[in-house]
Design a protein around this motif. Sequence first.
Motif, PDB file in Angstrom:
ATOM      1  N   ARG A   1      11.723 -15.807  -0.830  1.00 27.59           N
ATOM      2  CA  ARG A   1      13.239 -15.990  -1.032  1.00 27.59           C
ATOM      3  C   ARG A   1      13.980 -14.929  -1.796  1.00 27.59           C
ATOM      4  NH1 ARG A   1      14.916 -21.972  -2.767  1.00 27.59           N
ATOM      5  NH2 ARG A   1      16.806 -20.911  -2.752  1.00 27.59           N
ATOM      6  N   LEU A   2      12.970 -14.416  -2.985  1.00 31.56           N
ATOM      7  CA  LEU A   2      13.279 -13.319  -3.927  1.00 31.56           C
ATOM      8  C   LEU A   2      13.679 -12.020  -2.984  1.00 31.56           C
ATOM      9  CD1 LEU A   2      10.921 -13.929  -6.933  1.00 31.56           C
ATOM     10  CD2 LEU A   2      13.526 -14.050  -6.834  1.00 31.56           C
ATOM     11  N   VAL A   3      12.598 -11.936  -2.255  1.00 29.16           N
ATOM     12  CA  VAL A   3      12.675 -10.708  -1.420  1.00 29.16           C
ATOM     13  C   VAL A   3      13.888 -10.518  -0.463  1.00 29.16           C
ATOM     14  CG1 VAL A   3      11.538  -9.185   0.344  1.00 29.16           C
ATOM     15  CG2 VAL A   3      10.207 -10.089  -1.587  1.00 29.16           C
TER      16      VAL A   3
ATOM     17  N   HIS B   1       0.974  -0.945   0.025  1.00 31.01           N
ATOM     18  CA  HIS B   1      -0.049  -0.027  -0.065  1.00 31.01           C
ATOM     19  C   HIS B   1       0.771   1.235   0.111  1.00 31.01           C
ATOM     20  CE1 HIS B   1      -4.301  -0.194  -0.610  1.00 31.01           C
ATOM     21  NE2 HIS B   1      -4.378   0.898   0.476  1.00 31.01           N
ATOM     22  N   ARG B   2       0.464   2.073  -0.833  1.00 31.13           N
ATOM     23  CA  ARG B   2       1.029   3.291  -0.955  1.00 31.13           C
ATOM     24  C   ARG B   2       0.189   4.550  -1.595  1.00 31.13           C
ATOM     25  NH1 ARG B   2       6.181   2.995  -2.588  1.00 31.13           N
ATOM     26  NH2 ARG B   2       5.950   0.928  -2.918  1.00 31.13           N
ATOM     27  N   PRO B   3       0.871   5.608  -1.041  1.00 32.94           N
ATOM     28  CA  PRO B   3      -0.158   6.937  -1.310  1.00 32.94           C
ATOM     29  C   PRO B   3      -0.563   7.332  -2.823  1.00 32.94           C
ATOM     30  CG  PRO B   3       1.972   7.288  -0.282  1.00 32.94           C
ATOM     31  CD  PRO B   3       1.940   6.109  -0.505  1.00 32.94           C
ATOM     32  N   ALA B   4      -0.707   6.142  -3.307  1.00 35.23           N
ATOM     33  CA  ALA B   4      -1.053   6.093  -4.947  1.00 35.23           C
ATOM     34  C   ALA B   4      -0.185   7.411  -5.766  1.00 35.23           C
ATOM     35  CB  ALA B   4      -2.741   6.627  -4.779  1.00 35.23           C
TER      36      ALA B   4
ATOM     37  N   ASP C   1       6.810  -4.049   3.122  1.00 30.78           N
ATOM     38  CA  ASP C   1       6.788  -2.600   2.579  1.00 30.78           C
ATOM     39  C   ASP C   1       8.111  -2.342   1.860  1.00 30.78           C
ATOM     40  OD1 ASP C   1       4.596  -1.931   3.883  1.00 30.78           O
ATOM     41  OD2 ASP C   1       5.028  -0.114   4.687  1.00 30.78           O
ATOM     42  N   GLY C   2       7.907  -1.440   0.757  1.00 27.30           N
ATOM     43  CA  GLY C   2       8.980  -1.263  -0.098  1.00 27.30           C
ATOM     44  C   GLY C   2       9.217  -2.000  -1.349  1.00 27.30           C
TER      45      GLY C   2
ATOM     46  N   VAL D   1      15.415  -8.634  -3.911  1.00 21.38           N
ATOM     47  CA  VAL D   1      14.431  -8.243  -5.097  1.00 21.38           C
ATOM     48  C   VAL D   1      13.386  -7.241  -4.551  1.00 21.38           C
ATOM     49  CG1 VAL D   1      12.502  -9.097  -6.663  1.00 21.38           C
ATOM     50  CG2 VAL D   1      14.892 -10.145  -6.686  1.00 21.38           C
ATOM     51  N   THR D   2      13.107  -6.166  -5.331  1.00 20.91           N
ATOM     52  CA  THR D   2      12.242  -5.345  -4.734  1.00 20.91           C
ATOM     53  C   THR D   2      11.138  -4.876  -5.680  1.00 20.91           C
ATOM     54  OG1 THR D   2      13.714  -3.576  -5.547  1.00 20.91           O
ATOM     55  CG2 THR D   2      13.632  -3.934  -3.165  1.00 20.91           C
ATOM     56  N   SER D   3      11.064  -5.755  -6.867  1.00 25.74           N
ATOM     57  CA  SER D   3       9.928  -5.531  -7.567  1.00 25.74           C
ATOM     58  C   SER D   3       9.618  -6.900  -8.403  1.00 25.74           C
ATOM     59  CB  SER D   3      10.132  -4.593  -8.892  1.00 25.74           C
ATOM     60  OG  SER D   3      10.313  -3.128  -8.480  1.00 25.74           O
ATOM     61  N   ILE D   4       8.197  -7.095  -8.103  1.00 26.69           N
ATOM     62  CA  ILE D   4       7.872  -8.621  -8.545  1.00 26.69           C
ATOM     63  C   ILE D   4       6.619  -8.581  -9.517  1.00 26.69           C
ATOM     64  CG2 ILE D   4       6.886 -10.799  -7.938  1.00 26.69           C
ATOM     65  CD1 ILE D   4       8.549 -10.404  -5.125  1.00 26.69           C
ATOM     66  N   LEU D   5       6.831  -9.297 -10.675  1.00 26.82           N
ATOM     67  CA  LEU D   5       5.590  -9.421 -11.665  1.00 26.82           C
ATOM     68  C   LEU D   5       5.343 -10.903 -11.405  1.00 26.82           C
ATOM     69  CD1 LEU D   5       4.138  -8.441 -13.819  1.00 26.82           C
ATOM     70  CD2 LEU D   5       5.778  -9.021 -15.370  1.00 26.82           C
ATOM     71  N   ASN D   6       3.957 -11.023 -10.930  1.00 19.58           N
ATOM     72  CA  ASN D   6       3.338 -12.174 -10.580  1.00 19.58           C
ATOM     73  C   ASN D   6       2.526 -12.821 -11.586  1.00 19.58           C
ATOM     74  OD1 ASN D   6       2.680 -14.503  -8.902  1.00 19.58           O
ATOM     75  ND2 ASN D   6       1.181 -13.455  -7.709  1.00 19.58           N
ATOM     76  N   PHE D   7       2.725 -14.063 -12.194  1.00 21.12           N
ATOM     77  CA  PHE D   7       1.457 -14.560 -12.841  1.00 21.12           C
ATOM     78  C   PHE D   7       0.884 -15.872 -12.061  1.00 21.12           C
ATOM     79  CE2 PHE D   7       4.537 -12.682 -15.918  1.00 21.12           C
ATOM     80  CZ  PHE D   7       3.841 -12.444 -16.922  1.00 21.12           C
ATOM     81  N   ALA D   8       1.435 -16.216 -11.194  1.00 16.48           N
ATOM     82  CA  ALA D   8       0.878 -17.172 -10.425  1.00 16.48           C
ATOM     83  C   ALA D   8      -0.584 -16.772  -9.537  1.00 16.48           C
ATOM     84  CB  ALA D   8       1.655 -17.881  -9.073  1.00 16.48           C
TER      85      ALA D   8
END
Lengths: 264, 264
Positions: B174-176, B7-10, B195-196, B180-187
Amino acid sequence: MATGRTHRPATRSRGIPEATVARLPLYLRALTALSERSVPTVSSEELAAAAGVNSAKLRKDFSYLGSYGTRGVGYDVEYLVYQISRELGLTQDWPVVIVGIGNLGAALANYGGFASRGFRVAALIDADPAMAGKPVAGIAVQHTDELEHIIESNGVSIGVIATPAGAAQQVCDRLVAAGVTSILNFAPTVLTVPDGVDVRKVDLSIELQILAFHEQRKAGEEGGAEAGHEAGHESAPPAEVTRAAAAAADRKGPDGDVPAVMPA
Amino acid sequence: MATGRTHRPATRSRGIPEATVARLPLYLRALTALSERSVPTVSSEELAAAAGVNSAKLRKDFSYLGSYGTRGVGYDVEYLVYQISRELGLTQDWPVVIVGIGNLGAALANYGGFASRGFRVAALIDADPAMAGKPVAGIAVQHTDELEHIIESNGVSIGVIATPAGAAQQVCDRLVAAGVTSILNFAPTVLTVPDGVDVRKVDLSIELQILAFHEQRKAGEEGGAEAGHEAGHESAPPAEVTRAAAAAADRKGPDGDVPAVMPA
DNA sequence: CTATCTTTGTGCACGCGTTCACAAAGGCAT
DNA sequence: ATGCCTTTGTGAACGCGTGCACAAAGATAG
């Protein structure tokens, strides 16, 4: 999200807000999981957590469907599963055709989420004659020539395009002409469709680029000096522009973007 | 859209609206196509048509980046390509790892749109030991054991998850943990991240379900009697619920949803 | 039957995103 | 140099979506 979407008054006829519709599948997934664990009821709080949304939002979403909860108790899982399924039109079976059987097309054909949610792969279609007859996910691939015949005889109204960008519009036109009124487009192109046809677009490249943007922000913020903010907005154009032009020049194909799939 | 998103201030730090960021890749694609055709300038009207958006929206979007147009003329294509690329962080190379090399993972690895847009596939990772060493898209698949090592030594900050739903959260953790700080999830799962960390989700099943909803509407409207509207809201629960329960019971795995991929 | 406690359903306010419409800006022809 | 014509950039209005906070509803215990 659905870029190139047939323009529509957002809120359809007099019903459920678009944003809510987009979340219903999410709730349905969470509810199905609960159903399999034989959980009889859930509170909005629990379900919201499972679906990853705000509980107030969830309650408001459900309020558009009707009053299906019991105050002091929560929602009946089975009942809600059925109501949402019905609202989404998943109580009937939707025959779907997938056009473009490359890596992505094959992945889609093998995707189990289809069959388990009211969708049935009616046919796999590819332009390569060498693919014809080959079984993918247990279904024999058919040649593009058969497209119109397949759609009409199966009453297909939903088509998935997983072809290269160059072929997408042409395939789209044929699908629409044959009677398809909903299209899920994986090719990196803006599709033009007549009124009454829905197009939704999934673009891997776009998603990654959005992530890259945020990633860059994070990196910029942590590094004390806000590299690429105020000062960055006025970066030197001359040499830089040449650089950009060069980068564009030695890009792969003249296709602009390589398709999300390699159709054999 | 990115469900399970931190969650982020948009509106981030004082910058470009989220909705605008989501459209920048779209503009970039259209501009790149123009660039390849050696078109020197475009008007907002033309570019908007090519990108499938409203021209006023496009101009407002660009206004967040700065004043890069010339009144009476339009926008310089090359200059704009560079500015948007820079804003999105595509002037640098982002190493990316793909975890879960099934049908979908392979499709992603072969996806040309990555390399041409500042992304580089640093590694392909799969849990199946039999996959290790096998070349996919010219890259040897590595075993999950190597995950942390790969990420740290390559400075990977973006990860793509194409595993079954059951493995997704574990892989994500494990990635985090590895950086890793950005994830593209297909599952098809809601990922929980600290956070972050940014998560974007792509779900084929959801897109299809949204299409089915609209398709059902179309079918209902045309058929005079509004089947499934006012009256439909109060459909008989007893027998129907049983039916829904039965449908849930004979569903495939206990996994809730089959993954978007079959990891060998 | 009554009191209490839980959880729904929603009125309301706020903020983001979209769109309109127009003034300002600049090129271009004369 | 001047005026016209095109196109940008943006002020302002509007509408949708979100989240708070609470009253109404119902279950449950005594």
